[in-house]
Motif scaffolding. Sequence first.
Motif, short mmCIF file in Angstrom:
data_model
loop_
_atom_site.label_atom_id
_atom_site.label_comp_id
_atom_site.label_asym_id
_atom_site.label_seq_id
_atom_site.Cartn_x
_atom_site.Cartn_y
_atom_site.Cartn_z
N VAL A 1 0.80 -0.87 0.01
CA VAL A 1 0.03 -0.01 -0.17
C VAL A 1 0.84 1.23 -0.10
O VAL A 1 1.89 1.26 0.13
CB VAL A 1 -0.91 0.03 1.39
CG1 VAL A 1 -1.96 -0.91 1.18
CG2 VAL A 1 -0.12 0.18 2.44
N ALA B 1 -1.44 5.53 3.19
CA ALA B 1 -2.19 4.75 3.67
C ALA B 1 -1.91 4.29 5.07
O ALA B 1 -2.53 4.17 6.06
CB ALA B 1 -2.43 3.70 2.73
N ALA C 1 -2.44 7.08 7.65
CA ALA C 1 -3.75 7.30 7.61
C ALA C 1 -4.47 6.31 8.58
O ALA C 1 -5.12 6.47 9.47
CB ALA C 1 -4.56 7.18 6.27
N HIS D 1 -8.16 6.42 8.80
CA HIS D 1 -8.59 5.37 7.63
C HIS D 1 -8.74 3.95 8.45
O HIS D 1 -7.57 3.44 8.99
CB HIS D 1 -7.63 5.22 6.54
CG HIS D 1 -8.04 4.34 5.52
ND1 HIS D 1 -9.12 4.27 4.76
CD2 HIS D 1 -7.34 2.79 5.22
CE1 HIS D 1 -9.22 3.06 3.94
NE2 HIS D 1 -8.05 2.41 4.12
N ASP D 2 -9.75 3.25 8.21
CA ASP D 2 -9.99 2.08 8.86
C ASP D 2 -9.64 1.07 7.73
O ASP D 2 -10.19 1.15 6.68
CB ASP D 2 -11.31 1.73 9.22
CG ASP D 2 -11.83 2.60 10.51
OD1 ASP D 2 -10.74 2.83 11.24
OD2 ASP D 2 -12.74 2.95 10.71
N PRO D 3 -8.65 0.12 7.66
CA PRO D 3 -8.24 -0.55 6.59
C PRO D 3 -9.74 -1.68 6.60
O PRO D 3 -10.38 -2.05 7.42
CB PRO D 3 -7.05 -1.58 7.12
CG PRO D 3 -7.37 -1.36 8.74
CD PRO D 3 -7.87 -0.11 9.06
N SER D 4 -9.72 -2.10 5.09
CA SER D 4 -10.69 -3.24 4.97
C SER D 4 -10.01 -4.47 5.51
O SER D 4 -9.04 -4.56 5.98
CB SER D 4 -10.44 -3.37 3.52
OG SER D 4 -9.09 -3.92 2.85
N LEU E 1 -6.79 -6.16 4.27
CA LEU E 1 -5.60 -5.11 4.58
C LEU E 1 -5.32 -5.52 5.94
O LEU E 1 -4.35 -5.61 6.52
CB LEU E 1 -5.73 -3.95 4.18
CG LEU E 1 -4.69 -3.10 4.60
CD1 LEU E 1 -3.24 -3.48 4.09
CD2 LEU E 1 -4.82 -1.49 4.23
#
Lengths: 151, 65
Positions: free
Chosen positions: B25, B29, B32, B38-41, B44
């Motif tokens: 990534v 990312a 974040a 950012h909440d990872p998928s 990820l």
Amino acid sequence: MTSDDQPGPGLRKTRKRRRRQLYYMGTAVVLGALIGALLAQPDSERSFFGPDVTGLTLDPMAAIGISALILFSLLIFPLWGFTQIDEHLREQNLIGSVGGTMAVLNGYPVWLMLYAGGFVDEPHAFGLFLLAFGGTIISFLVAKARDWLPL
Amino acid sequence: MKNRLRVLRAEREWSQAELAGRLDVSRQAVNAIETGKHDPSLGLAFRIARLFDMPVEEIFSDGED
């Protein structure tokens, strides 16, 4: 980095990703400049960028060529770009796309009302294109700014 | 969502760029995720867990506990 003079495998991949991103942005700038140069006619009344875009005339072969270039630059190239980025950047790009859509969905009727009231010129195609483009860029930058701001 | 990514990265003396490359990534990312922007998928999050050889729930929590 695992050591000062020897980049780790992760850092090498990150540098490669950054280089790829720069090539992508460079290509986008060149394509944008090329389309702009092809569409900017010396006579502003008949230019794609003028208020009366219906007056624009092009050689049929040039029209097909420019259309293909626009389709590649504004559809195929960005869609391919979407497959090359990670989920965080994809989220920021999607926020940008929503911003562009919202700008047109709201901008056109507001512009029309203001025109009806005699405040502004009649809505025109290039203005709507600019609304979409501006809305996309501004929304993307606002989403991107969250990365830079300590919030 | 809270996470221990920054601590785990620091323990291994990895830069954000190093970790980003290992996870495939961008450095942005990783930043974040570390800063909670950012909440990872799920995919990820599992890649992160595999990289640090830990269960996902030891790295990420919903902040309720």
